[in-house]
Design an enzyme around this catalytic site. Structure first.
Site, PDB file in Angstrom:
ATOM      1  N   ASP A 180      58.388  24.411   5.871  1.00  0.00           N
ATOM      2  CA  ASP A 180      58.861  23.280   6.677  1.00  0.00           C
ATOM      3  C   ASP A 180      59.169  22.098   5.768  1.00  0.00           C
ATOM      4  O   ASP A 180      58.509  21.898   4.743  1.00  0.00           O
ATOM      5  CB  ASP A 180      57.759  22.892   7.675  1.00  0.00           C
ATOM      6  N   GLU A 210      62.816  25.727  15.867  1.00  0.00           N
ATOM      7  CA  GLU A 210      63.688  24.564  15.686  1.00  0.00           C
ATOM      8  C   GLU A 210      65.159  24.900  15.453  1.00  0.00           C
ATOM      9  O   GLU A 210      65.902  24.092  14.885  1.00  0.00           O
ATOM     10  CB  GLU A 210      63.163  23.661  14.553  1.00  0.00           C
ATOM     11  N   HIS A 241      56.085  18.049  18.475  1.00  0.00           N
ATOM     12  CA  HIS A 241      56.512  18.988  17.427  1.00  0.00           C
ATOM     13  C   HIS A 241      56.158  18.469  16.031  1.00  0.00           C
ATOM     14  O   HIS A 241      56.263  19.218  15.057  1.00  0.00           O
ATOM     15  CB  HIS A 241      58.004  19.326  17.544  1.00  0.00           C
TER      16      HIS A 241
END
Length: 306
Positions: A126, A278, A143
């Site tokens: 990420d 995502e 999130h």
């Protein structure tokens, strides 16, 4: 790889600040994720999508925590509670749970389900740390909180649906961080989480970094969860994400990283669960990001060029 994989769709966008990621599971399916896995000899089943009302039908400010801000907290709890149950039941059946998001808050359910009967390590691909809590989040978007929730930080400590005591900080490794707010930077420095930034990847190479991350996540654990946020990649490669950040990993680096995971899994059977999150088709170009998500998922399960 002789394994059965069950696709679980979690089309949630309650945790994000932009609409569209609720269509991510459909886009990744359309990109052929099942077919790519089957072409490598895996048996694939699809349980469909968890049902959830549209965000427009709910009040984001309802059921606010006692301190701070967490939008749609009741809805996030409901979805993740059901997702955790389904992930746990899938593992009990001897089947691998592959969760397609949705925004990254669905990782709370993925990890809680996977860690219900196991000490779980986590490798977090990420751009963002996702370590905030309602007390520290500048936006209130959940999130940005899934690791903070799962590790029981702040108000999440007493939320049984969120806090997974068998996920410990010392068994969590970030790979490719490049966008962290000031408070998260402080939280990470004062934690036992291992962090590899994009600078580490630039200086040491993706394979070395991922191998070290896997070593962290597999030490004194029963298996690992891999969480793949497509904004980990550079937005030139993966344009269809809600929170793009320049300077991410390249197409080749991403495949190398997931192939490294696959190699370790083939050797030791370490991979216990995975989520892919995502993907926002509204912001994508010709389903490019969803196709990449499908390809990277296949790499994690053994897809090779040769």
């Amino acid at each position: 790889m002789d394994q059965t994989v069950r696709i679980i769709g979690a089309p949630m966008d309650y945790g994000a600040n932009r609409r569209g990621v609720d269509m991510g599971p459909s886009a990744i399916r359309y990109a052929g994720v099942a077919e790519k896995l089957e072409s490598d000899g895996l048996e694939v089943t699809d349980s469909g999508d968890l049902r959830m009302p549209r965000a427009e039908e709910r009040d984001p400010e309802a059921n606010q925590p006692s301190r701070g801000n967490a939008k749609f907290l009741r809805e996030v709890e409901d979805v993740n509670t059901r997702l955790a149950r389904q992930v746990h039941e899938t593992i009990e059946e001897g089947i691998f749970p592959l969760v397609l998001g949705g925004d990254h808050s669905i990782a709370i359910g993925s990890m809680n389900g996977s860690a219900r009967d196991a000490d779980l390590g986590v490798v977090w691909f990420d751009a963002h740390a996702d370590l905030n809590t309602p007390e520290t989040s500048p936006s209130g978007n959940v999130h940005g909180m899934p690791l903070g929730a799962t590790l029981g930080r702040g108000l999440f400590e007493d939320m049984d649906w969120a806090h997974a005591p068998r996920v410990r900080e010392e068994s969590v490794a970030y790979v490719g961080l490049r966008s962290i707010d000031d408070r998260e930077r402080e939280l990470i420095r004062n934690s036992d989480i291992t962090s590899f930034t994009m600078s580490d990847i630039d200086n040491r190479g993706i394979a070395t970094v991922v191998e070290e991350a896997l070593e962290v996540a597999t030490t004194e654990t029963d298996g690992i969860h891999v969480s793949l946020d497509l904004d980990w990649l550079d937005p030139k490669t993966a344009p269809g994400v809600g929170t793009p950040v320049r300077g991410g990993v390249t197409y080749r680096e991403a495949h190398s990283a997931l192939e490294t995971v696959s190699t370790r899994h083939a050797e030791d059977g370490v991979l216990r669960s995975m989520d892919v999150v995502e993907v926002n088709p509204i912001l994508d170009e010709a389903n490019e990001t969803a196709t990449l998500a499908a390809e990277l998922t296949a790499s994690a399960f053994g897809k090779r060029i040769l």
